[in-house]
Design an enzyme around this catalytic site. Structure first.
Site, mmCIF file in Angstrom:
data_model
loop_
_atom_site.group_PDB
_atom_site.id
_atom_site.type_symbol
_atom_site.label_atom_id
_atom_site.label_comp_id
_atom_site.label_asym_id
_atom_site.label_seq_id
_atom_site.Cartn_x
_atom_site.Cartn_y
_atom_site.Cartn_z
ATOM 1 N N ARG A 1 -7.171 -36.685 19.561
ATOM 2 C CA ARG A 1 -7.686 -36.521 18.205
ATOM 3 C C ARG A 1 -9.200 -36.731 18.253
ATOM 4 N NH1 ARG A 1 -2.657 -39.048 17.471
ATOM 5 N NH2 ARG A 1 -1.276 -37.850 16.098
ATOM 6 N N LYS B 1 -3.969 -42.961 15.535
ATOM 7 C CA LYS B 1 -3.430 -42.696 14.206
ATOM 8 C C LYS B 1 -2.102 -43.411 13.997
ATOM 9 C CE LYS B 1 -1.987 -38.913 11.166
ATOM 10 N NZ LYS B 1 -1.846 -37.444 11.031
ATOM 11 N N HIS C 1 -10.327 -30.569 16.115
ATOM 12 C CA HIS C 1 -8.896 -30.901 16.128
ATOM 13 C C HIS C 1 -8.074 -29.760 16.726
ATOM 14 C CE1 HIS C 1 -5.148 -32.733 14.735
ATOM 15 N NE2 HIS C 1 -5.851 -33.772 14.375
ATOM 16 N N ARG D 1 -6.000 -29.653 20.141
ATOM 17 C CA ARG D 1 -4.633 -30.172 20.194
ATOM 18 C C ARG D 1 -3.620 -29.057 19.947
ATOM 19 N NH1 ARG D 1 -3.538 -35.335 19.734
ATOM 20 N NH2 ARG D 1 -1.971 -35.137 18.069
ATOM 21 N N HIS E 1 2.397 -37.914 19.232
ATOM 22 C CA HIS E 1 3.197 -37.770 18.022
ATOM 23 C C HIS E 1 4.345 -38.760 18.076
ATOM 24 C CE1 HIS E 1 1.812 -33.343 17.302
ATOM 25 N NE2 HIS E 1 0.942 -34.239 16.868
ATOM 26 N N TYR F 1 16.631 -43.334 20.203
ATOM 27 C CA TYR F 1 17.189 -42.864 21.463
ATOM 28 C C TYR F 1 16.155 -42.187 22.355
ATOM 29 C CZ TYR F 1 21.851 -43.894 19.730
ATOM 30 O OH TYR F 1 22.949 -44.531 19.266
#
Length: 409
Positions: A242, A269, A332, A335, A359, A369
């Site tokens: 980022r 973030k 940005h 990404r 993320h 999981y």
């Protein structure tokens, strides 16, 4: 013997405090300093208790007897007078601190202590500043959905649809805190879901095709601006961090001997430590950058003082200078470029790509999981990605520099 006004008035202080009984648990306590106060002893659920009624002469003998009688009635009805008094004090305090602004600031202070980022705090304060003039002084427990709707509708009418959406969500969090602290009965903001215009999602502009990516990489190589900016542009496509994580990077974040770039949780973030495996190409670029800025705390310091990081607009302005408009490419956008092209390769597990993008899985069950970080695959993927970027830029030629610097250096 019952007390009289004359007996109370003539009572003199002694070396130690003493009691003057009126009957049925009511007595006057005379302190060594001469102060006189009414107190009541009583038994509640098998325990002997005492409660202070108040000072004499502010509370007269007749008033003290009347209050003592009322408290004995409470005990008879199963109510503890001492606990009831504490609740009255608490409720009075809540009433004094129950306007919307006070509760909102209290909630925000709590979130700051929990580690909410400075940028998020600043954004939240700005959102609250839009609503304070209308709701700030209102008792939060008296606010209802119609009043919130009117306040938010005025903001929506200015065309700020995303701001309205975020503010409604923020109000909900504050009201839920008010419910938890006993200053509101419910969250009226929850009734406003779906009441406002849903803003159209606007993605960051990005180049996502191999041909365009090659053109971008070649443009970066020939960039004529400041060398530190050029180095940031050269590194950015390889690590696809980022923009804030890139420009705020510090030399202490680089593990030279392990070829890992660590982003501390407080600078991410998602507030999670993020690690970037460094390809051979990135290692070489960082070697070159160290010769430029290794004396400073930041990898990419400001042009004006090495004590601050590069401006948040530097990379975007450089892209504009190279001829890429805001609708074509942004800081940005590196990404999105990496995400699109890596997924199109079909070589890498989608979760490995998502982890490298830092993320976080939004589905709570799936997140429970999917705890693996896919580290080994990410190491291979990041090297392959750098090789691929070289191919796009050079037409197949792959540069293989060596990372030499160590911590001891």
């Amino acid at each position: 013997m019952k007390l009289t006004f004359t007996a109370i008035q003539n009572a003199k202080p002694r070396e130690r405090g003493y009691k003057m009984f009126d009957g049925e648990g009511l007595y006057l306590y005379v302190s060594p300093a001469g102060g006189k106060s009414w107190r009541l002893t009583y038994r509640f659920q098998g325990q002997q208790k005492a409660i202070t009624i108040g000072p004499w002469p502010m509370i007269s003998l007749a008033d003290a007897r009347a209050r003592g009688l009322e408290m004995r009635r409470q005990v008879h009805d199963g109510i503890d007078p001492a606990l009831e008094k504490q609740l009255r004090k608490f409720n009075a305090m809540m009433d004094r601190n129950s306007n919307f602004r006070t509760v909102a600031e209290e909630w925000l202070e709590k979130r700051e202590k929990e580690g909410l980022g400075d940028a998020t705090i600043a954004k939240t304060r700005w959102l609250l500043s839009l609503i304070y003039p209308v709701l700030g002084k209102r008792p939060i427990g008296e606010l209802g959905s119609p009043e919130l709707f009117i306040a938010l509708r005025k903001i929506e009418a200015t065309g700020r649809h995303e701001t309205t959406r975020r503010l409604r969500s923020l109000l909900g969090r504050i009201f839920r805190y008010a419910v938890a602290t006993g200053r509101a009965d419910r969250d009226p903001a929850s009734d406003l879901r779906g009441a406002f215009i849903v803003p159209q999602t606007k993605h960051f502009a990005a180049i996502t095709t191999p041909i365009e990516a090659g053109n971008l990489l070649r443009a970066i190589e020939t960039f004529q601006g400041h060398e530190i900016t050029r180095m940031a542009l050269r590194i950015a496509p390889h690590v696809f961090l980022r923009p804030g994580e890139l420009r705020l990077a510090q030399w202490a974040d680089i593990e030279f001997d392990k070829a890992i770039w660590q982003i501390p949780a407080e600078r991410t973030k998602m507030r999670r430590l993020h690690k970037v495996p460094l390809s051979r190409q990135v290692c070489d670029l960082i070697e070159q950058l160290y010769d430029l800025t290794g004396h400073a705390p930041y990898l990419f310091p400001s042009f004006y003082t090495w004590k601050r990081s590069m401006s948040e607009n530097t990379i975007n302005l450089a892209l504009r200078r190279m001829g890429f408009s805001a609708d074509e490419m942004t800081a940005h956008g590196f990404r999105a470029m990496a995400s699109t092209l890596l997924n199109e390769m079909g070589m890498w597990h989608p979760d490995a790509i998502e982890r490298q993008l830092a993320h976080v899985e939004t589905n709570g069950v799936r997140r429970a999981y999917a705890r693996g970080e896919h580290w080994n695959e990410r190491v291979k993927m990041m090297q392959h990605w750098s090789d691929y970027l070289d191919q796009l830029r050079e037409g197949g030629k792959v540069v293989r520099p060596v990372f030499k610097r160590r911590v001891s250096e």
